[in-house]
Design a protein around this motif. Structure first.
Motif, PDB file in Angstrom:
ATOM      1  N   TYR A 197       3.302  -8.286 -25.437  1.00 50.49           N
ATOM      2  CA  TYR A 197       4.079  -8.923 -24.377  1.00 50.49           C
ATOM      3  C   TYR A 197       3.181  -9.646 -23.358  1.00 50.49           C
ATOM      4  N   GLU A 224       5.024 -14.102 -32.703  1.00 54.00           N
ATOM      5  CA  GLU A 224       6.274 -14.679 -32.216  1.00 54.00           C
ATOM      6  C   GLU A 224       7.071 -15.318 -33.347  1.00 54.00           C
ATOM      7  N   LYS A 226       4.429 -12.212 -20.630  1.00 58.51           N
ATOM      8  CA  LYS A 226       5.891 -12.183 -20.614  1.00 58.51           C
ATOM      9  C   LYS A 226       6.401 -11.285 -19.492  1.00 58.51           C
ATOM     10  N   ASP A 286      11.795 -10.092 -21.482  1.00 61.05           N
ATOM     11  CA  ASP A 286      11.401 -10.193 -22.890  1.00 61.05           C
ATOM     12  C   ASP A 286      11.257  -8.823 -23.533  1.00 61.05           C
TER      13      ASP A 286
END
Length: 528
Positions: free
Chosen positions: A353, A164, A356, A443
């Motif tokens: 992910y 991230e 998310k 996302d």
């Protein structure tokens, strides 16, 4: 950590070690460190040439480990527990660092050895990614050949905070000296081409010097490989030019309908295809993109294929097997956020992910399968389908509808990908029944809406269907004399590996029949 079967296999491989190696572990008190510690102890116990020590350097990722050739600067590193698709990368790294020679063309190996300067590569990958091992193995091999090249393979799912912070949105993603280098599957040839700016020009000069072929295949997927094998077995001068050997098969996760093989994976099949072709006297030209097809000037003359690098190839017959690629949505924001939240491979990028919200575009088998896979990883999946109903097999639809963290939206036309300049933040779609516009906060977006034939470069030269497919007859012949075609780029009704292979052999046999009915061998035709 390793089951008995894997231990037996690995021990047999480690008997090939030539030089002593040292495993250096950097661990903490977490569960993953304990898993890695167990794996490294298993490996060290299998060979007297392997030692293991622990060095919990404060700056090192934890868990991670290095494989070093004792007394030298040669080594590779993993910030991962390299199982799954990366277990082969681990085995090869142990062998290469241990002195077992890698299988690489000597000219290419010398290009790696001759690179000057310091190169520090980091590859962010996921253990479920079938594309990542090629990139990891290529950079590991380079770091073994050249001690000025350093490489660490990082499991993105294991180091989520770093992913991230560094805005890694797809795998494999490669950084060089801390800066973005490239994304996607890469071979040693491709990496060298980016690092050695003169490599492309030298390759073009070598191609210009080649004599004409009897049969030239454009494309290295199942159809192209099959055509090349059938041509070479006829004893004629055969060449194959491909952007990447294996084609779309390289992006295929599981193959369960290839008759006589109950299960295999795309990259494994692609490797087998190339190995089979290399058993014959076939001139393989990788990383070559065709840009123009020029018809022979007279019956039985030479067809010319111009390449992106400025070189051209000539042949008495040509087989087009350029395959297909993922279809894009074609909406604002898609290209801008490609690999920054817009993805096309759920198996590769799904683990990035975790926790998310994502969308899957497409309600066919590929889209529904992607949504099912992602639902086990991410917090929520929204499946968006243009049609008024899903088109996937009923068994897949039942599974999808049983999942609690999936929403299904039909009659929805995706109109825009939203982002904050760095990454995807949402999707805009229009309700096709009432015209209303809606935003979905996301996302990531996984596009699964089919394939497009790689035929743009052929427009105006041979007949294409309204869908852009090469029009062929039952023999694989195109509208241009001496040019045949096979596989997913053609009007063949079903895009399947087994069908592409059969079509490739048909095209090769038809092209050979054309040769024996027309002019003299290529060398004579070229001289004329």
């Amino acid at each position: 950590m390793l089951d008995d079967k894997l231990k037996t296999q690995l021990k047999a491989y480690l008997e090939k070690l030539v030089q002593p190696i040292e495993l250096v572990a950097s661990l903490d008190d977490g569960d993953k460190s304990r898993e890695l510690d167990a794996l490294l102890h298993d490996i060290a116990s299998m060979s007297e040439k392997i030692t293991l020590r622990r060095d919990d350097n404060a700056d090192a990722r934890k868990p991670s480990f290095a494989i070093n050739r004792a007394g030298t600067d040669v080594g590779v590193s993993f910030a991962a527990i390299p199982m799954g698709h990366e277990f082969t990368s681990l085995v090869l790294a142990l062998l290469w660092v241990g002195g077992h020679p890698p299988k690489i063309d000597e000219e290419l190996a010398n290009q790696v050895r001759d690179l000057e300067g310091e190169y520090r590569f980091e590859t962010f990958m996921s253990l479920s990614c079938q594309s990542c091992p090629d990139t990891v193995q290529a950079l590991n091999l380079m770091s073994v050949l050249n001690p000025n090249i350093h490489h660490v393979a990082i499991d993105g799912a294991l180091f989520q905070s770093e992913v991230e912070a560094r805005e890694i949105m797809s795998v494999p993603t490669v950084l060089l000296n801390g800066e973005a280098f490239d994304t996607g599957r890469m071979t040693v040839e491709q990496i060298i081409a980016k690092l050695d700016t003169g490599a492309g020009a030298r390759a073009a000069e070598q191609i210009k010097a080649k004599e004409a072929f009897d049969m030239l295949v454009i494309g290295g997927g199942p159809a192209g490989a099959s055509a090349a094998v059938y041509a070479a077995r006829k004893g004629i001068r055969t060449g194959i030019a491909a952007e990447r050997f294996g084609g779309q098969v390289l992006d295929t996760m599981a193959i369960e309908n290839f008759i006589s093989v109950q299960y295999t994976e795309g990259p494994k099949m692609a490797t087998a295809l190339e190995q089979h072709v290399r058993e014959y006297d076939v001139d393989i030209m990788n990383l070559q993109r065709a840009t123009k097809l020029i018809a022979a000037k007279e019956p039985g003359g030479l067809v010319e294929v111009q390449l992106e690098n400025g070189a051209s190839l000539k042949s008495r017959s040509v087989i087009l097997s350029t395959g297909a690629r993922w279809r894009q949505m074609g909406v604002p924001g898609e290209e801008r956020y490609r690999n920054k939240g817009v993805a096309y491979c759920p198996h590769c990028d799904g683990p990035l992910y975790k926790g998310k919200r994502v969308a899957v575009i497409g309600g066919g088998n590929s889209g529904v399968e992607a949504a099912i896979d992602l639902a086990g990883i991410v917090r929520h999946v929204t499946l968006v389908e243009f049609d008024s109903r899903l088109r996937a097999d009923e068994v897949l639809q039942r599974k999808l509808r049983s999942l609690p963290n999936v929403d299904i939206i039909v009659s929805a036309q995706s109109t825009e990908v939203l982002g904050d300049g760095q990454k995807v933040t949402g999707l805009v779609y229009t309700d096709r029944e009432n015209g209303g516009s809606h935003n979905v906060d996301l996302d990531g977006i996984f596009v699964q809406i089919g394939l497009l034939p790689n035929t743009e470069w052929l427009k105006g030269d041979i007949e294409l269907s309204p869908r852009g497919e090469i029009v062929i007859d039952e023999r694989g012949a195109t509208s241009m004399p001496g040019v045949f075609a096979a596989g997913d780029a053609t009007t063949v009704p079903y895009k399947q590996i087994v069908i592409a292979m059969g079509a490739g052999s048909t095209a090769a046999l038809s092209a050979f029949d054309h040769l024996i009915r027309t002019s003299a061998p290529a060398q004579q035709a070229q001289a004329a």
